[in-house]
Design an enzyme around this catalytic site. Structure first.
Site, PDB file in Angstrom:
ATOM      1  N   LYS A   8      29.515  43.995  35.996  1.00 33.24           N
ATOM      2  CA  LYS A   8      29.385  43.850  36.804  1.00 33.24           C
ATOM      3  C   LYS A   8      30.454  43.385  37.915  1.00 33.24           C
ATOM      4  O   LYS A   8      31.204  43.857  37.941  1.00 33.24           O
ATOM      5  CB  LYS A   8      29.422  41.486  36.850  1.00 33.24           C
ATOM      6  CG  LYS A   8      30.840  41.021  36.414  1.00 33.24           C
ATOM      7  CD  LYS A   8      31.405  40.699  37.053  1.00 33.24           C
ATOM      8  CE  LYS A   8      33.347  39.913  36.911  1.00 33.24           C
ATOM      9  NZ  LYS A   8      34.502  40.005  37.733  1.00 33.24           N
ATOM     10  N   ASP A 136      33.308  33.170  33.021  1.00 34.11           N
ATOM     11  CA  ASP A 136      32.246  34.315  33.742  1.00 34.11           C
ATOM     12  C   ASP A 136      31.075  34.786  32.423  1.00 34.11           C
ATOM     13  O   ASP A 136      30.219  35.069  32.466  1.00 34.11           O
ATOM     14  CB  ASP A 136      32.637  35.387  34.304  1.00 34.11           C
ATOM     15  CG  ASP A 136      33.443  36.656  33.085  1.00 34.11           C
ATOM     16  OD1 ASP A 136      34.077  36.091  31.919  1.00 34.11           O
ATOM     17  OD2 ASP A 136      33.469  37.890  33.586  1.00 34.11           O
TER      18      ASP A 136
END
Length: 271
Positions: A8, A136
């Site tokens: 990401k 995350d």
């Protein structure tokens, strides 16, 4: 079973306050990209409760038993009678880059085990287990663009697409540890509401959508600024460090040839 954990990027990253528990609250946008590791999970017939982990490719900065993939297995094995597995990770996403590679591997391990052994866990349950591995990690269960806040574990869907842009991602040969990056941070209120990011043209992001870690990390890793300058010179419409570094990405509204521009660095370009 073979799964392909993806990286990401962070679009904007504001560190807004220090929490009583020692962590920090932040605001950011997590955006999945197609840079992927390869994770193979194979059942060991007739055995239970162990995870044999091996890896190839880019180096991993911890012993196998402390890898988040092994920890993901242990979390589920503590609540379900899982067969033993052999797990092989071919590492492509570099560590110390701010790309979430280790978190992605862990989340995909949870999802893979759920499918392989028909555990019947829904997305919310998988995200709950993922949150125990890292702030995350839950994002990679959802794996769609989100506005993230709190420690990064709280998320709201965001309408954002970069499909019309070419992304060039560059990581110098030095990584940045998260504790090191936080040491130079002074929390402050976000200067832009990232929930509105989809309404702001990408060509207007520069100077508005910022990563607070750049001010603390670039003095320690000046190569980051050099990469940013080079990507801007190549014609990027937006350039930023991702996460707490040290990878930098540039968004281009046209095709771009990188060639030998970054010798010795990790370079990836989207299709």
């Amino acid at each position: 079973m073979v799964v392909f954990p993806n990286a990401k990027i962070n679009i904007g990253l504001y560190v807004t306050e220090k929490r009583p528990d020692g962590f920090h609250n932040l605001e950011t946008v997590f955006y999945p990209i197609e840079l992927r590791d390869i994770l193979e999970i194979t059942e060991i017939k007739g055995e239970r409760g162990s995870c044999v982990f091996t890896s190839t490719g880019s180096p991993i900065d911890c012993p196998p038993e402390k890898n988040l993939v092994s920890k993901a297995y242990s979390i589920l094995a503590s609540e379900y009678e899982l067969p033993s597995v052999e797990v092989h990770l071919h590492k492509i996403i570099p560590y110390g880059a701010g790309l979430g590679g280790g978190s992605a591997d862990a989340a995909f391990m949870l999802v893979g085990l759920n499918r392989l052994f028909s555990l019947g866990l829904n997305e919310e349950q998988l995200m709950g287990y993922a949150a125990r591995l890292g702030s995350d990690c839950p994002f990679f269960v959802r794996n769609h663009p989100v506005f993230a806040f709190g420690k990064g574990e709280l998320m709201e869907a965001i309408d954002l697409s970069l499909k019309d842009y070419v992304m060039v991602l560059v990581k110098p040969d030095r990584g940045v540890s998260t504790p090191e990056a936080y040491r130079g941070i002074t929390p402050r209120a976000a200067s832009f509401d990232l929930r509105e990011l989809g309404k702001l043209p990408v060509c207007e992001w520069n100077g508005v959508v910022v990563n607070d870690f750049e001010t603390s990390v670039i003095p320690k890793v000046p190569e980051i600024q050099e990469i940013k300058d080079t990507l801007n010179a190549l014609g990027a419409v937006y350039v930023s460090m991702t996460g707490s570094g040290s990878a930098v990405y540039g968004l281009f509204d046209r095709s771009v040839e990188v060639g030998e521009t970054f010798p010795g660095y990790f370079v990836w370009k989207s299709k």
